[in-house]
Design an enzyme around this catalytic site. Sequence first.
Site, PDB file in Angstrom:
ATOM      1  N   CYS A 179      -1.906  -3.545   6.476  1.00  0.00           N
ATOM      2  CA  CYS A 179      -1.919  -2.299   7.253  1.00  0.00           C
ATOM      3  C   CYS A 179      -3.205  -2.201   8.064  1.00  0.00           C
ATOM      4  O   CYS A 179      -3.246  -1.513   9.078  1.00  0.00           O
ATOM      5  CB  CYS A 179      -1.701  -1.066   6.371  1.00  0.00           C
ATOM      6  SG  CYS A 179      -2.964  -0.766   5.151  1.00  0.00           S
ATOM      7  N   CYS A 200       0.853  -1.195   0.000  1.00  0.00           N
ATOM      8  CA  CYS A 200       0.000   0.000   0.000  1.00  0.00           C
ATOM      9  C   CYS A 200       0.884   1.238   0.000  1.00  0.00           C
ATOM     10  O   CYS A 200       1.928   1.284   0.653  1.00  0.00           O
ATOM     11  CB  CYS A 200      -0.968  -0.013   1.176  1.00  0.00           C
ATOM     12  SG  CYS A 200      -0.294   0.604   2.725  1.00  0.00           S
ATOM     13  N   GLU A 201       0.436   2.215  -0.757  1.00  0.00           N
ATOM     14  CA  GLU A 201       1.255   3.409  -0.898  1.00  0.00           C
ATOM     15  C   GLU A 201       1.155   4.317   0.330  1.00  0.00           C
ATOM     16  O   GLU A 201       1.914   5.262   0.455  1.00  0.00           O
ATOM     17  CB  GLU A 201       0.854   4.185  -2.158  1.00  0.00           C
ATOM     18  CG  GLU A 201      -0.534   4.782  -2.132  1.00  0.00           C
ATOM     19  CD  GLU A 201      -0.906   5.443  -3.458  1.00  0.00           C
ATOM     20  OE1 GLU A 201      -0.331   5.079  -4.490  1.00  0.00           O
ATOM     21  OE2 GLU A 201      -1.774   6.334  -3.422  1.00  0.00           O
ATOM     22  N   HIS A 202       0.238   4.014   1.228  1.00  0.00           N
ATOM     23  CA  HIS A 202       0.092   4.864   2.410  1.00  0.00           C
ATOM     24  C   HIS A 202       1.063   4.471   3.514  1.00  0.00           C
ATOM     25  O   HIS A 202       1.558   5.326   4.239  1.00  0.00           O
ATOM     26  CB  HIS A 202      -1.337   4.776   2.952  1.00  0.00           C
ATOM     27  CG  HIS A 202      -2.374   5.100   1.921  1.00  0.00           C
ATOM     28  ND1 HIS A 202      -3.452   4.299   1.662  1.00  0.00           N
ATOM     29  CD2 HIS A 202      -2.459   6.138   1.056  1.00  0.00           C
ATOM     30  CE1 HIS A 202      -4.170   4.833   0.695  1.00  0.00           C
ATOM     31  NE2 HIS A 202      -3.590   5.939   0.308  1.00  0.00           N
ATOM     32  N   HIS A 203       1.307   3.178   3.645  1.00  0.00           N
ATOM     33  CA  HIS A 203       2.143   2.713   4.761  1.00  0.00           C
ATOM     34  C   HIS A 203       3.317   1.845   4.299  1.00  0.00           C
ATOM     35  O   HIS A 203       4.113   1.413   5.114  1.00  0.00           O
ATOM     36  CB  HIS A 203       1.295   1.908   5.748  1.00  0.00           C
ATOM     37  CG  HIS A 203       0.067   2.637   6.221  1.00  0.00           C
ATOM     38  ND1 HIS A 203      -1.176   2.443   5.669  1.00  0.00           N
ATOM     39  CD2 HIS A 203      -0.074   3.582   7.174  1.00  0.00           C
ATOM     40  CE1 HIS A 203      -2.046   3.235   6.273  1.00  0.00           C
ATOM     41  NE2 HIS A 203      -1.410   3.939   7.185  1.00  0.00           N
ATOM     42  N   HIS A 244      -5.380  -6.419   3.442  1.00  0.00           N
ATOM     43  CA  HIS A 244      -4.382  -5.375   3.651  1.00  0.00           C
ATOM     44  C   HIS A 244      -3.770  -5.523   5.036  1.00  0.00           C
ATOM     45  O   HIS A 244      -4.462  -5.398   6.040  1.00  0.00           O
ATOM     46  CB  HIS A 244      -5.042  -3.992   3.519  1.00  0.00           C
ATOM     47  CG  HIS A 244      -5.492  -3.696   2.119  1.00  0.00           C
ATOM     48  ND1 HIS A 244      -4.891  -2.733   1.331  1.00  0.00           N
ATOM     49  CD2 HIS A 244      -6.454  -4.254   1.365  1.00  0.00           C
ATOM     50  CE1 HIS A 244      -5.490  -2.709   0.147  1.00  0.00           C
ATOM     51  NE2 HIS A 244      -6.447  -3.619   0.139  1.00  0.00           N
ATOM     52  N   GLN A 301      -5.415  -0.471  -3.891  1.00  0.00           N
ATOM     53  CA  GLN A 301      -6.098  -1.562  -4.595  1.00  0.00           C
ATOM     54  C   GLN A 301      -6.996  -1.012  -5.706  1.00  0.00           C
ATOM     55  O   GLN A 301      -7.114  -1.599  -6.784  1.00  0.00           O
ATOM     56  CB  GLN A 301      -6.926  -2.363  -3.584  1.00  0.00           C
ATOM     57  CG  GLN A 301      -7.566  -3.597  -4.196  1.00  0.00           C
ATOM     58  CD  GLN A 301      -8.354  -4.386  -3.180  1.00  0.00           C
ATOM     59  OE1 GLN A 301      -8.023  -4.389  -1.998  1.00  0.00           O
ATOM     60  NE2 GLN A 301      -9.404  -5.053  -3.626  1.00  0.00           N
TER      61      GLN A 301
HETATM   62 ZN    ZN Z   1      -1.891   1.057   4.193  1.00  0.00          ZN
END
Ligand code: ZN
Length: 259
Positions: free
Chosen positions: A218, A147-150, A216, A188
């Site tokens: 995360c 995931c590009e956030h975490h 996910h 996703q």
């Molecule tokens: Zn994430």
Amino acid sequence: MDAALKSLSYPSDGQGFHRNGQGFPPNGIDGQGLDGMRNDNRLVDEARPVEVAPEPASATRVPEGIETGRPSRAEAEAAVRTLLRWAGDDPAREGLRDTPARVTKAYEQLFGGYSVDAEQLLERVFEEVEGYSDIVLVRDIPFHSHCEHHMVPFMGLAHIAYYPTRGVVGLSKLARVVDTFARRLQTQETMTAQIADVIESILKPRGVAVMVEAEHLCMAMRGVQKAGVSTITSQFRGVFKDDASEQVRFLTLVRGGAK
Ligand SMILES: [Zn+2]
């Protein structure tokens, strides 16, 4: 069930699909943002906030002296050492001494999708099967992404169907397309749209349907800490978008109708 139906399952052996000798991203940014993304036909709205894609690097003026472009391996390893210290450990202790080198090496594979051109993968079609125009479905394609956030993994299965118009593409190529987009920092939703986009633009099918189901980490490991939650995203184009019965056919096949 239609006798001409093609349906394949990929074994979930966790091996993924490997490429050899692929370099690491040239300057990181692939220019794929959310621009081409369409959420209008998502099956399950997870009510996740839509992220605004970053500007491509070339569009941003960076003052002199600020790091741009691809860092050296030594810089990447130094960054890993910084994160190890940030986590509270000692990068100099024996067990961690080679970790920065191992992490950068692993990144070359985990994020190897930046250096692969997904369009090129689909350019060769088998025209001798030009007469075949019924649905082609490849389901249960396993993938691993981050995931590009975490920068935490998410993984699951992708299912792809299309109605060919000018020959069919090698079936393993669809799996490699999934792999190419999975091996980048992703959401996703974006990944689902990118898979549909490239198939639509290169194969020009009468319709394409893509469904991705994933867990996910995360979500499982941090934040709300809910394990076993699966998120489903889908994209329907062409006849799959226009004709609800085509969506039903796709979903029935994905859910095991032709096993
Ligand atoms: Zn994430």
